[in-house]
Design an enzyme around this catalytic site. Structure first.
Site, PDB file in Angstrom:
ATOM      1  N   HIS A 128      45.753  40.107  36.205  1.00 17.60           N
ATOM      2  CA  HIS A 128      45.181  39.055  35.360  1.00 17.60           C
ATOM      3  C   HIS A 128      45.825  39.170  33.972  1.00 17.60           C
ATOM      4  CE1 HIS A 128      41.991  37.024  33.037  1.00 17.60           C
ATOM      5  NE2 HIS A 128      41.501  36.568  34.174  1.00 17.60           N
ATOM      6  N   ASP A 205      40.910  47.624  36.562  1.00 18.83           N
ATOM      7  CA  ASP A 205      40.278  46.341  36.243  1.00 18.83           C
ATOM      8  C   ASP A 205      39.378  45.982  37.424  1.00 18.83           C
ATOM      9  OD1 ASP A 205      39.558  43.711  35.981  1.00 18.83           O
ATOM     10  OD2 ASP A 205      41.599  42.953  35.625  1.00 18.83           O
ATOM     11  N   GLN A 208      36.498  41.965  39.680  1.00 22.14           N
ATOM     12  CA  GLN A 208      36.183  41.301  40.946  1.00 22.14           C
ATOM     13  C   GLN A 208      35.642  42.278  41.987  1.00 22.14           C
ATOM     14  OE1 GLN A 208      36.097  38.104  41.244  1.00 22.14           O
ATOM     15  NE2 GLN A 208      37.289  37.470  39.467  1.00 22.14           N
ATOM     16  N   LYS A 231      30.374  37.825  35.466  1.00 22.59           N
ATOM     17  CA  LYS A 231      30.747  37.668  36.878  1.00 22.59           C
ATOM     18  C   LYS A 231      29.795  38.415  37.802  1.00 22.59           C
ATOM     19  CE  LYS A 231      35.549  36.763  35.833  1.00 22.59           C
ATOM     20  NZ  LYS A 231      36.936  37.242  35.796  1.00 22.59           N
ATOM     21  N   CYS A 374      44.670  32.588  35.544  1.00 23.19           N
ATOM     22  CA  CYS A 374      45.108  33.674  34.647  1.00 23.19           C
ATOM     23  C   CYS A 374      46.021  34.679  35.340  1.00 23.19           C
ATOM     24  CB  CYS A 374      43.922  34.395  34.014  1.00 23.19           C
ATOM     25  SG  CYS A 374      42.879  33.335  33.021  1.00 23.19           S
TER      26      CYS A 374
HETATM   27  C1  LIG Z   1      37.776  37.508  34.975  1.00 23.22           C
HETATM   28  C2  LIG Z   1      38.780  38.581  35.084  1.00 23.22           C
HETATM   29  C3  LIG Z   1      39.271  39.239  33.949  1.00 23.22           C
HETATM   30  C4  LIG Z   1      38.886  38.859  32.563  1.00 23.22           C
HETATM   31  O1  LIG Z   1      37.515  38.816  32.350  1.00 23.22           O
HETATM   32  P1  LIG Z   1      36.965  38.205  30.975  1.00 23.22           P
HETATM   33  O2  LIG Z   1      35.505  38.136  31.215  1.00 23.22           O
HETATM   34  O3  LIG Z   1      37.592  36.860  30.812  1.00 23.22           O
HETATM   35  O4  LIG Z   1      37.361  39.152  29.922  1.00 23.22           O
HETATM   36  C5  LIG Z   1      40.179  40.243  34.137  1.00 23.22           C
HETATM   37  N1  LIG Z   1      40.578  40.601  35.358  1.00 23.22           N
HETATM   38  C6  LIG Z   1      40.133  40.007  36.476  1.00 23.22           C
HETATM   39  C7  LIG Z   1      40.618  40.464  37.806  1.00 23.22           C
HETATM   40  C8  LIG Z   1      39.228  38.960  36.370  1.00 23.22           C
HETATM   41  O5  LIG Z   1      38.803  38.361  37.477  1.00 23.22           O
END
Ligand SMILES: *Cc1c(COP(=O)(O)O)cnc(C)c1O
Length: 420
Positions: A128, A205, A208, A231, A374
């Site tokens: 991302h 990260d 998800q 999320k 993104c």
């Molecule tokens: C949504 C997302 C982000 C960024 O999250 P923010 O809430 O916009 O900071 C980073 N990595 C992944 C895999 C995402 O799905």
């Protein structure tokens, strides 16, 4: 889980989400944009309301009753998040605005101060932008070099390529756990283990994964892990950074201000211990408390139950999409039981542009996303300007998948005829 149990789970939980019970363009809303943000249950909405109605006060500063209540709730939520990801210590959870801010915290407090010219950072091509741009900035400033793990044939993380990239020059590996575009679930335990054999730090990260499956940071042994509240049923404006306590203590502050200090003089200051060292200024108090409520909500359902149910939905979604002509789904195929990938599908069709598709489906009350999600470099790599993406959560049903696939089929047939 059987179909009956699945119906029971969905039937039980949907009343908790008032927003789902509305019509859009004369059709029942079908919300399939959960990878962008999830909806919020009443318990979370009530936590926000309760804080502002009864406890609103600044944290850590007052001895009066309201401030004590606000502080208890704010710090109590930290305990909940720590337990949720099985952190060894509550101080290992730093509240941030979102996952992006959490990654920037590590990039500025650790990357900018630790890395030097020639050091290597390993990312993957599926990152991302939030896990790419901060490291580009670090590389530009420090002279560190970015390396990228490529995809396998089945469009997953190429572990062999990763092994070939890593060396003693590698100082950081920063990779996504579950791709928001490919839906692949990366072998993070192995990725961490290999990195540590070379003395490199690892950031995961988990945007998800944390909302969809049980996460254990101690078992994973990652050095940092980030996620966004919005999320995982919590409000926007709150996310968190997990970091190993000794490492967080070694890192200098990121933002300066109130809350993060011990003693302040005109020309210098000493800092508070973690987590407060990284929480300058008045934090998002209500949002943090509501994140705690979201964690309670998810824990009550059970992350394993959520994961199993989403696998069933995944299996069904892919079966149904397979009946359509000319649909190309990116990332790996699920196993027959729906395991092996996330409950989302980013796809293109020969007949309809993703943006048109999203507009047409919206007319039927169906919310899907179109764009690059993104992950622009990944889209370039797979040869798509943009994709359409349907992404599920535990409150979605088979009926909703049916409505989505039927609308998709109609759109493909309609445009197919026009251009035939
Ligand atoms: C949504 C997302 C982000 C960024 O999250 P923010 O809430 O916009 O900071 C980073 N990595 C992944 C895999 C995402 O799905």
């Amino acid at each position: 889980m059987t179909l009956t149990q699945e119906r029971t789970l969905a039937a039980k939980l949907r009343p908790d989400f008032p927003i789902l019970h509305q019509q859009v363009h004369g059709h029942p809303l079908v919300y399939l944009d959960n990878a962008a943000t999830s909806q919020k249950p009443i318990a979370v909405l009530e936590a926000l309301q309760h804080y502002y109605q009864f406890d609103n006060s600044n944290v850590h500063r007052g001895v009066h009753t309201l401030s004590a209540r606000a502080t208890d709730a704010y710090e109590g939520a930290r305990d909940k998040v720590a337990a949720f990801v099985n952190a060894a210590h509550r101080e290992e959870i730093i509240y941030t605005r979102n996952a992006s801010e959490a990654i920037n915290l590590v990039a500025y407090a650790w990357g900018m101060t630790t890395l030097t010219a020639g050091d290597e950072i390993i990312l993957s091509v599926m990152e991302h932008h939030s896990n790419l741009i901060p490291w580009q900035l670090v590389a530009q400033r420090t002279g560190a070099v970015l390396k990228f793990v490529e995809l396998t044939e089945s469009e997953e993380f190429d572990l062999d390529h990763y092994r070939s990239l890593i060396s003693d020059k590698t100082k950081l590996v920063s990779v996504v756990h579950v791709s928001n575009t490919l839906g692949c679930i990366n072998p993070v335990n192995e990725i961490v283990q290999i990195a540590h054999q070379h003395g490199a730090r690892v950031l995961i990260d988990a945007c998800q994964s944390v909302p969809h499956m049980a996460i254990d940071v101690q078992a994973m042994d990652c050095d940092w892990l980030v996620a966004s509240g919005h999320k995982m049923c919590a409000p926007t404006g709150i996310g968190f950074l997990y970091g190993k306590r000794d490492l967080l203590r070694q890192m200098p502050p990121f933002l300066g201000g109130g809350e993060m200090i011990a003693d302040v003089f005109l020309d210098h200051a000493t800092y508070a211990d973690v987590p407060h060292k990284f929480e300058a200024g008045t934090p998002a108090i209500a949002e943090a408390i509501a994140l705690g409520a979201a964690v309670d909500y998810l824990t009550n359902i059970g992350m394993d139950a959520i994961h199993t149910y989403e696998q069933e939905l995944t299996s069904y979604l892919f079966q149904q999409l397979a009946t359509l002509p000319d649909v190309r789904i990116y990332g790996p195929q699920p196993q027959a039981d729906g395991s092996g990938r996330a409950a989302l599908a980013a796809f293109t069709t020969g007949a309809v542009h993703p943006h048109d598709l999203s507009t047409i489906l919206d007319q039927a009350g169906i919310a899907i996303r179109a764009g690059h999600h993104c992950t622009q470099p990944l889209h370039r790599l797979v040869g798509a300007q943009s994709t359409a993406r349907a992404s599920l959560y535990f409150y979605n049903t088979r009926d909703e998948i049916d409505a989505f696939v039927a609308a998709l089929k109609e759109a493909i047939a309609f445009f197919g005829e026009i251009f035939a």
